[in-house]
Enzyme design. Structure first.
Site, PDB file in Angstrom:
ATOM      1  N   GLU A  58     -84.784  56.066 -67.146  1.00 53.42           N
ATOM      2  CA  GLU A  58     -83.651  55.775 -66.292  1.00 53.42           C
ATOM      3  C   GLU A  58     -82.430  55.740 -67.189  1.00 53.42           C
ATOM      4  O   GLU A  58     -82.216  54.780 -67.932  1.00 53.42           O
ATOM      5  CB  GLU A  58     -83.802  54.428 -65.584  1.00 53.42           C
ATOM      6  CG  GLU A  58     -82.749  54.246 -64.504  1.00 53.42           C
ATOM      7  CD  GLU A  58     -82.104  52.871 -64.469  1.00 53.42           C
ATOM      8  OE1 GLU A  58     -82.226  52.103 -65.440  1.00 53.42           O
ATOM      9  OE2 GLU A  58     -81.457  52.578 -63.466  1.00 53.42           O
ATOM     10  N   LEU A  86     -80.507  50.030 -75.388  1.00 48.53           N
ATOM     11  CA  LEU A  86     -81.432  49.209 -76.186  1.00 48.53           C
ATOM     12  C   LEU A  86     -80.785  48.634 -77.448  1.00 48.53           C
ATOM     13  O   LEU A  86     -81.121  47.535 -77.875  1.00 48.53           O
ATOM     14  CB  LEU A  86     -82.673  50.021 -76.578  1.00 48.53           C
ATOM     15  CG  LEU A  86     -83.550  50.573 -75.435  1.00 48.53           C
ATOM     16  CD1 LEU A  86     -84.852  51.135 -75.988  1.00 48.53           C
ATOM     17  CD2 LEU A  86     -83.846  49.507 -74.392  1.00 48.53           C
ATOM     18  N   ASP A 120     -86.652  51.358 -67.675  1.00 51.08           N
ATOM     19  CA  ASP A 120     -85.379  50.954 -67.088  1.00 51.08           C
ATOM     20  C   ASP A 120     -84.295  50.860 -68.159  1.00 51.08           C
ATOM     21  O   ASP A 120     -84.537  50.373 -69.262  1.00 51.08           O
ATOM     22  CB  ASP A 120     -85.596  49.574 -66.434  1.00 51.08           C
ATOM     23  CG  ASP A 120     -84.387  49.108 -65.679  1.00 51.08           C
ATOM     24  OD1 ASP A 120     -84.035  49.770 -64.692  1.00 51.08           O
ATOM     25  OD2 ASP A 120     -83.797  48.084 -66.071  1.00 51.08           O
TER      26      ASP A 120
END
Lengths: 560, 422
Positions: free
Chosen positions: A246, A209, A204
């Protein structure tokens, strides 16, 4: 049945997205669980899907429907236990189906033990697991994703006496991937689940990040470095398992997530989805072809995931303002249908429950380059409930029968996690698996047949695509080629019958054979090939070379 | 039987003709390359096996353009007793099925029977002119059971390769066995023999002009042989090598062959209803087994043929098949081609349901029979896919199991047939 041993299995697979809580309630508490899910595996095998994608089933305060994970290494009590998950995986594998699960890499719930520990003191060993700041002005180029609910990507934590970074809801603090301990902890999480038997992860929100000042904090090179690290671990120890990204981005921005075939195995093609709807409503192929001309080549061991709907809103993030207005005007005139930057509706209601359009759009995602994903319930044309909050309207219980609670649960109806859809058009009395299984021409039976036909031709998953450009712009036609097999796919995007002349000189002498029924069409010649299509009609044709056109069964002469 | 069907030329030949013991009928149509050998082998075999018996070779030719009758006469020499009977072909007759590719076969057989009757023959043998594997032992195998053992009818038993005769092995033979309790190698055409007694009985006074013409003589004779209380015997004749000819559409072959059995089920209802189990019939020669050769079978095309049927004939199948059977058939549509599996139990169920629908005249019978073709393709593909990796024994086992299934599920047929009659 055994699992397909081909390491590139995902290139041919049909995926099916399931919310554990929404599929089947095995213990009668009103919430779907693994026990119930196991009981429905026969149905999924019957349908013919290859891989199940489960939404997060981890312990969670459920402020974001499970995407706010409070413990990565356990199963939410209402869904079952880790043993139940293992049993579910065994049963799915026994039926030839793989299972991937959502893994929320970017953030945790603020209820996660890591965050609770981190906020207590700047000296906490877990403090470095999250991104803290004394100011809310850092990384100010990063956009706010949930503009409906969030004003900033920073939130003040009075206990920590610092701002913490979150790209999504404020109760979902982002993990700090600059911290090697975090990187290792999330790798350990993956290994734990892979060891239970999972076949991969839908990762996800991967673009977010890491953070770097002066950037929009998306798609950073450092993010790719970490993702490659994950892939190395998978390749070394868990061959045949996959990573699905994603990344709600333009295809050119998603392309780096495939790396050189050493990062994600798969990634969603987000911008295609709204353009499929646009193409059908505007009766022109341009938006669809345009999207593919902007889609770069991907490594041979990589694959796009195509979908019409999922558990989230039909995202319009990758649409221009004008396109967005068009989509809202066309598909979501009622403001209740809009969520964030998108439309929270299911496939059938989006298409006015027009069976022809539903088939047409499914035909497109089944035949364009990529692996299709079916959102649970869309195979029977389930409706939604726009009166429910957030995206709950598209996460209502699966409609199995016309019995109490649509056969989803034996609980008192008031105890269901969400009410079943019960309106006159999409209600479970008229739309359910049981009745559609009994009807030979139901949408469900049609989906089953399309899945089966698609499986017969690897060209759908692995073939090249060449768009034909006939003068009739309402017709979208393309050829998929793979290992000597050529498939001609023709779609009428218009609500009226259309005629089209296709330039098939290259295939002169071939005989088009319709794949669903095996009917033979007139032989292709040097001159234009004329086809007529009913409104929203489509053809899946195999172009059988001349020499193979007169194939016999081989039993004619000796049948008696 | 009436005699109006006998051509004037045959009447002329019969006038003053001496009686014979054996009539050998050779049915030909453009079989110049094979028929002379067939006639010679049969004539020599008769002379060798039955030196004291008088033999007449009758070549019934459907209007060959390649001088087949002349070549036959030439090959037998001037001393042989040979009659050539030209039978003009009517266009529509080309549609009648036969592996021999000889049109107007029913007329030819009828004339041969009349000749045998008039000439007081003890045995009438009928052999196809396109066979390549006839040898001089055939007359003995075909005629001996009649002459020595009192048989009425001798049916051929050919050695076939593993996937030859798929319609015979998956439908015609097991259905016939289950119905009438006799294990015969249900083979349409090639060679068979009738006793004089059978020829002179009332059995051959059949509706030649309508039903036999519609369904073809071979299936008619074979079904009659097992349905009537006749002494039948099977003659092991080795491999059946023949000059292949166009057979017409597969659906036509299926419709005629299966239609013949379904049609006669109505006539012989009282017989087959009371039959349980099955018995082998006496055999002349060494029992044959399947050959190993698999042939060039296109399973993918057969599965696609089944799927096409699923799409095009769905409403027809829905009418014919009960809901439960229909659902199971429907589910086969999504089987992957290389793993396609059509359960044998379902196949038997389908055949019985088609027989019931035929009996009930649920729809035009020819349409009904042709609608069976895609299902036959599907079951055959499944059989091949399921056994091609194994030895030929596996195929034989599957056929044996299928025969048992047809027998064990027969009560279903009987029960519903009666319901429908009530």
């Amino acid at each position: 049945m055994t699992l397909n041993a081909d390491p590139l299995w995902y290139k041919d697979a049909v995926f099916y997205e399931i919310h554990v809580k929404a599929y089947a309630d095995g213990n009668g508490d009103g919430i779907g669980d693994f026990q119930g899910l196991i009981g429905k595996l026969d149905y999924l095998q019957w349908l013919g899907v290859d891989c199940l994608w489960l939404l997060p089933f981890y312990p969670s305060p459920l402020r974001d429907d499970g995407y706010d994970v409070a413990d990565f290494l356990n199963v939410a009590q209402q869904y079952g236990t880790t043993d139940d998950v293992r049993r579910f995986l065994d049963e799915a594998h026994r039926r030839g189906m793989r299972v991937i699960v959502d893994l929320v890499l970017n953030h945790t719930s603020d209820q996660h033990a890591w965050f609770q520990e981190a906020r207590r003191s700047p000296d906490s060993p877990k403090r470095g697991y999250y991104v803290w700041s004394d100011t809310d002005q850092k990384y100010d180029k990063a956009r706010i994703i949930f503009i409906d609910t969030e004003k900033s990507n920073w939130t003040w934590d009075s206990e920590a006496k610092a701002f913490y970074w979150h790209r999504f809801f404020s109760h979902q603090p982002d993990l700090n991937y600059d911290n090697p301990e975090v990187r290792q902890a999330m790798l350990d999480t993956m290994v734990f689940w892979l060891d239970q038997g999972l076949d991969g992860f839908r990762c996800d929100a991967v673009p977010y990040l890491l953070e770097r000042e002066g950037t929009i904090c998306e798609n950073l090179p450092e993010t790719h470095e970490y993702l490659k690290e994950i892939r190395r671990r998978i390749d070394e120890t868990y061959q045949g398992r996959i990573l699905l990204a994603e990344a709600n981005q333009w295809p050119s921005d998603v392309r780096p997530y495939f790396g050189d075939g050493d990062e994600f195995h798969m990634a969603f093609h987000f911008p295609l989805m709204p353009r499929l709807y646009m193409g059908v409503h505007s009766e022109t192929r341009d938006p669809i072809i345009d999207m593919f001309t902007h889609t770069p080549e991907i490594p041979p061991n990589s694959q796009w995931c195509l979908f019409l709907r999922n558990h989230d809103e039909l995202t319009l993030e990758m649409c221009s303002g004008e396109e967005r207005d068009y989509m809202y005007y066309t598909y979501a005139r009622d403001p209740k249908m809009r969520r964030n930057i998108g439309i929270a509706r299911r496939l059938a209601p989006l298409l006015d429950n027009d069976r022809r359009k539903i088939e047409l759009l499914n035909s497109l995602v089944f035949t364009m380059p990529g692996s299709p994903i079916i959102y649970y319930g869309d195979e029977i044309g389930m409706g939604d409930n726009i009166q429910l909050k957030d995206r709950d309207g598209v996460r209502t219980p699966m409609q199995w029968t016309m019995d109490r609670n649509a056969g989803f649960s034996s609980a008192d109806p008031t105890r269901l996690y969400l009410p079943v859809v019960s309106d006159s058009v999409y209600g479970y009395h008229s739309i359910n698996v049981e009745s559609q299984k009994a009807m030979p021409h139901s949408l469900l039976q049609w989906m089953k047949r399309m899945i089966a036909v698609r499986k017969q031709y690897p060209a759908f998953g692995r073939g090249t695509i060449t768009f034909l450009r006939p003068s009739n712009g309402k017709v979208l036609a393309y050829v998929r080629r793979h290992e000597g097999i050529a498939l001609l796919l023709v779609h009428n995007l218009a609500g009226s019958a259309q005629s089209v002349v296709l330039d098939l000189k290259e295939f002169a002498g071939s005989t088009p054979v319709e794949l669903l029924g095996g009917a033979t069409f007139p032989t292709v010649t040097e001159s234009g090939y004329v086809l007529t299509l009913a409104s929203y009609g489509y053809y899946w044709l195999k172009l059988v070379p001349e020499r193979a056109g007169s194939e016999l069964y081989g039993i004619e002469q000796s049948a008696l | 039987m009436g005699e109006s069907f006998i051509p004037e030329s045959v009447r002329t030949l019969l006038e003053g003709a001496e009686p014979v013991d054996l009539v050998v009928g050779v049915l030909t149509f453009n079989d110049k390359t094979t028929a002379p050998g067939v006639a010679r082998a049969m004539a020599e075999g008769c002379a060798w096996s039955f030196p004291k018996r008088r033999t007449l070779v009758v070549n019934c030719d459907a209007g060959s353009h390649d001088e087949t009758p002349q070549c036959i006469a030439q090959s037998l020499g001037p001393d042989a007793r040979v009659w050539t009977i030209p039978l003009p072909v009517l266009g529509a007759s080309f549609n009648l099925l036969s592996e021999s590719g000889v049109p107007v076969r029913e007329t030819a057989v009828r004339i041969l029977a009349a000749i045998a009757d008039k000439l007081e023959a003890a045995v009438c043998m009928v052999v196809d002119g396109n066979l390549k594997s006839v040898d001089s032992t055939w007359p003995q195998r075909l005629a001996d059971p009649i002459l020595d053992k009192g048989a009425d009818c001798v049916l051929p038993w050919f050695q076939r390769n593993r996937y030859e005769g798929t319609l015979t092995n998956t439908l015609l033979a097991p259905l016939t066995q289950a119905l009438y309790g006799k294990r015969i190698p249900y083979h349409l055409g090639g060679a068979y023999a009738f006793s004089g007694r059978l020829i002179r009985s009332t059995l051959l006074a059949q509706p030649w002009e309508t039903e036999i013409k519609q369904y073809g003589i071979d299936g008619w004779v074979t079904t009659l042989a097992v349905a009537e209380p006749l002494q039948i015997c099977r003659a092991s004749l080795g491999p059946r090598l023949h000059q292949a000819k166009p057979m017409g559409e597969l659906s036509l072959i299926v419709a005629q062959a299966v239609g013949c059995i379904f049609h006669l089920m109505e006539r012989y209802q009282e017989r087959w209803e009371s039959v349980t189990g099955s018995l082998a019939v006496p055999t002349v020669g060494i029992p044959v087994r399947l050959g190993a050769e698999a042939g060039a079978i296109n399973c993918e095309r057969m599965v696609n043929g089944f799927r096409q049927g699923l799409r095009d004939l769905l409403p027809v199948w829905q009418l014919i098949l009960p809901e439960e059977t229909f659902q199971q058939v429907l589910e086969l549509g999504v089987e992957e081609s290389d793993r396609f599996h059509f359960p044998s139990g379902l196949w038997v169920q389908v055949i019985y349901d088609f027989a019931l629908a035929y009996h009930d005249r649920l729809l035009h019978r020819e349409h009904l029979l042709k609608a069976l073709t895609p299902l036959y393709l599907g079951y055959t593909a499944s059989l091949v896919i399921g056994t091609r990796e194994y030895g030929v024994e596996r195929v034989e086992q599957d056929f044996a199991r299928l025969n048992e299934l047809f027998e064990s599920m027969k009560p279903y047929l009987i029960q519903r047939w009666r319901w429908h009659d009530e």
